[in-house]
Design a protein around this motif. Structure first.
Motif, short mmCIF file in Angstrom:
data_model
loop_
_atom_site.label_atom_id
_atom_site.label_comp_id
_atom_site.label_asym_id
_atom_site.label_seq_id
_atom_site.Cartn_x
_atom_site.Cartn_y
_atom_site.Cartn_z
N UNK A 65 0.76 -1.08 0.07
CA UNK A 65 0.03 0.08 0.19
C UNK A 65 0.87 1.15 0.08
N UNK A 66 0.41 2.18 -0.88
CA UNK A 66 1.31 3.41 -0.91
C UNK A 66 0.98 4.33 0.41
N UNK A 67 1.84 5.06 1.00
CA UNK A 67 1.32 6.33 1.83
C UNK A 67 0.18 6.87 1.58
N UNK A 68 0.07 7.05 0.30
CA UNK A 68 -1.12 8.07 -0.38
C UNK A 68 -2.28 7.34 -0.29
N UNK A 69 -2.28 6.02 0.02
CA UNK A 69 -3.72 5.40 0.19
C UNK A 69 -3.74 4.97 1.58
N UNK A 70 -3.21 5.42 2.51
CA UNK A 70 -3.35 5.12 4.11
C UNK A 70 -4.06 6.08 4.63
N UNK A 71 -4.88 6.12 5.75
CA UNK A 71 -4.89 7.35 6.69
C UNK A 71 -4.72 6.82 7.85
N UNK A 72 -4.37 7.64 8.89
CA UNK A 72 -4.29 7.42 10.29
C UNK A 72 -5.18 7.34 11.12
N UNK A 73 -5.23 6.16 11.94
CA UNK A 73 -6.51 5.90 12.73
C UNK A 73 -6.11 6.59 14.41
N UNK A 74 -7.21 6.15 15.20
CA UNK A 74 -7.25 6.58 16.71
C UNK A 74 -5.79 6.31 17.26
N UNK A 77 -2.24 3.66 13.95
CA UNK A 77 -2.15 2.69 13.13
C UNK A 77 -2.67 3.17 11.72
N UNK A 78 -1.96 2.77 10.53
CA UNK A 78 -2.44 2.87 9.42
C UNK A 78 -3.42 2.05 8.79
N UNK A 79 -4.43 2.68 7.96
CA UNK A 79 -5.40 1.86 7.31
C UNK A 79 -5.44 2.12 5.83
N UNK A 80 -4.87 0.81 5.24
CA UNK A 80 -4.82 0.92 3.65
C UNK A 80 -6.32 0.99 2.86
N UNK A 81 -6.95 2.09 2.77
CA UNK A 81 -8.26 2.03 2.50
C UNK A 81 -8.65 1.46 1.19
N UNK A 82 -7.64 1.32 0.39
CA UNK A 82 -7.62 0.71 -0.96
C UNK A 82 -7.79 -0.84 -1.05
N UNK A 83 -7.15 -1.31 0.08
CA UNK A 83 -7.15 -2.80 -0.06
C UNK A 83 -6.64 -3.32 1.53
N UNK A 84 -7.67 -3.19 2.43
CA UNK A 84 -7.64 -3.32 3.93
C UNK A 84 -7.77 -5.03 3.91
N UNK A 171 -16.54 4.31 -4.09
CA UNK A 171 -16.65 4.95 -2.74
C UNK A 171 -17.67 3.60 -2.09
N UNK A 172 -18.52 2.90 -2.84
CA UNK A 172 -19.22 1.55 -2.29
C UNK A 172 -18.27 0.78 -1.95
N UNK A 173 -17.34 0.19 -3.04
CA UNK A 173 -16.14 -0.41 -2.90
C UNK A 173 -15.36 -0.52 -1.67
N UNK A 174 -15.06 0.80 -1.48
CA UNK A 174 -14.18 1.01 -0.30
C UNK A 174 -14.69 0.64 0.86
N UNK A 175 -16.20 0.90 0.83
CA UNK A 175 -17.14 0.74 2.14
C UNK A 175 -17.24 -0.59 2.42
N UNK A 176 -17.38 -1.38 1.25
CA UNK A 176 -17.58 -3.05 1.23
C UNK A 176 -16.26 -3.61 1.66
N UNK A 177 -15.03 -3.26 1.32
CA UNK A 177 -13.88 -3.63 1.72
C UNK A 177 -13.62 -3.40 3.22
#
Length: 267
Positions: A65-74, A77-84, A171-177
């Protein structure tokens, strides 16, 4: 007034001078597409890489996962929202939902986690099976990950467009993942994939939403309550109380998740 012949002479002299210095010929910018759309590593690119990639096709997806496709959580930790994956899910990050407002903020400080806490209490009051109770307790947990808490009308419109066009909505695919990763971690994926069980969770969710809107969202004071809805008026709880009550739910129904959840207090 200088003639066009003088201008051509000066231009030709300038080209000879730039060529002698090793600079690229400006006329290369005006080559035909078949001549100019080739980038050579030894020369100045004539086509920006971003444009060239669209001409040659999309690049291969990265192996990590690229740093550009991750967000920081509480918890940081990093969440790779494109492929969790299930390994990316940690209950300590769920604390954030005690501070995420329901209904886009239209219900004030009423949070996603309080919606879960109150629904679990109602499920136990109704005598629902323990697996249905736990399924309700985690059904909105994916909302602490992108794309977060989406308003129902927005989700339904995206689903309508997706069905009408046949084009998967990102967006729906990200939600489903996120849902698949969270519900698998909680051992609840089979509940949500079984229509009869999912229908029970949905029925309780609809009932809780009606009670919440009647109590907290302006313009819904006369809203009729469906079966299973609590009849008492709802007043938002303090987030600290919500966190303690949700922790108690996990200790009762999912002890291993309760241990992970405790990491959120140290974050």
């Amino acid at each position: 007034i200088r003639s066009s012949a003088d201008a051509r002479t000066r231009d030709e002299a300038g080209r000879h001078e730039r060529r002698a210095m090793g600079a690229p010929d400006r006329r290369a910018c005006y080559l035909t597409p078949s001549e100019s759309l080739v980038n050579d590593s030894t020369s100045t690119p004539l086509v920006p890489p971003a444009v060239l990639s669209t001409l040659l096709g999309a690049p291969e997806p990265p192996s990590e996962p690229s740093p550009r496709t991750c967000v920081t959580l509480w918890t940081g930790r990093k969440w790779p929202f494109a492929c969790p994956t299930v390994a990316d899910v940690h209950a300590g990050d769920w604390h954030s939902l005690a501070f995420v407002p329901r209904y886009g903020g239209a219900a004030g400080a009423y949070s996603v986690m309080e919606h879960l806490v109150r629904g679990v209490r109602q499920a136990r009051h109704l005598g629902l099976h323990e697996r249905i109770v736990l399924a309700y307790a985690v059904h909105d947990i994916p909302e602490c990950y992108p794309p977060a808490d989406m308003l129902g009308p927005v989700v339904r419109e995206l689903q309508r467009v997706e069905a009408a066009t046949g084009v998967p909505d990102p967006t729906l695919r990200m939600r489903a993942a996120a849902e698949d990763a969270v519900w698998t971690k909680c051992g609840m994926l089979d509940v949500f994939r079984e229509p009869a069980n999912e229908a029970l969770v949905h029925k309780l969710d609809v009932a809780m939403c009606a009670a919440e809107k009647r109590s907290l969202v302006r313009g819904n004071e006369a809203l009729a309550l469906p079966e299973w809805a609590p009849t008492e008026r709802i007043r938002p709880m303090d987030p600290a109380v919500v966190l303690l009550r949700y922790h108690a739910i996990l200790k009762r129904f999912a002890p291993a998740l309760a241990v992970e959840f405790e990491d959120g207090w140290a974050a």
